[in-house]
Design a protein around this motif. Sequence first.
Motif: not given
Length: 182
Positions: A36-41, A43-53, A63-66
């Motif tokens: 669930q944490l992996l999926n949440k992160r 989705l967050q990255m996708q919404l912020e456009g970090k996958f495309q960039q 912050s993810f590791v912590m």
Amino acid sequence: PYLGGMWGRDPAYCDLSQVPGLMAQEGEPLPDWYIQLLNKRGLQMQLEGKFQQNQYSHSNRRSFVMEALQQNFQQLQCSEEMPEAFEQFRNEHLQEGDRLLDYAVFMAISEHYRVQWWQWGDDVKNKSAMEILQDYPAIQKDVEVYLYSQFIMDEQWQGYADAVCEAGGYPMMDHAYSVLRN
């Protein structure tokens, strides 16, 4: 191999696949909370456009590791499967003047106040780490999580350093680097 870190090792470099409770055993799934944490992160990255960039953010990784280590720590506490070695590590560092305790309290207070350290109130700034822990019990769990992150990093570094020594190499530590954000 080179390791920097006078006050604490940077959790961003933690290998989560080697953390007790997160390691997928052969034929066993990862814990549901971790998926669930992996999926949440993701989705967050996708919404912020970090996958495309194709961007990498060191602070985002930290912050993810912590967050993963915090949830793992809670799971181990609830199941009473906390490694005995962590209990020894924690007790060793819960002492006045200990550099890792200073680091853990600093990080916990930084998150609590969400301001630069020089903007902290004098009631915090002028106290030792042990005094802060006594006067602010609300940060105690966060301090333990930061100590747990350092325990995990210490275990991983020691395993790596041992392997380097076995191969005839020599690991080096530099005490001029810090993971403190401020």
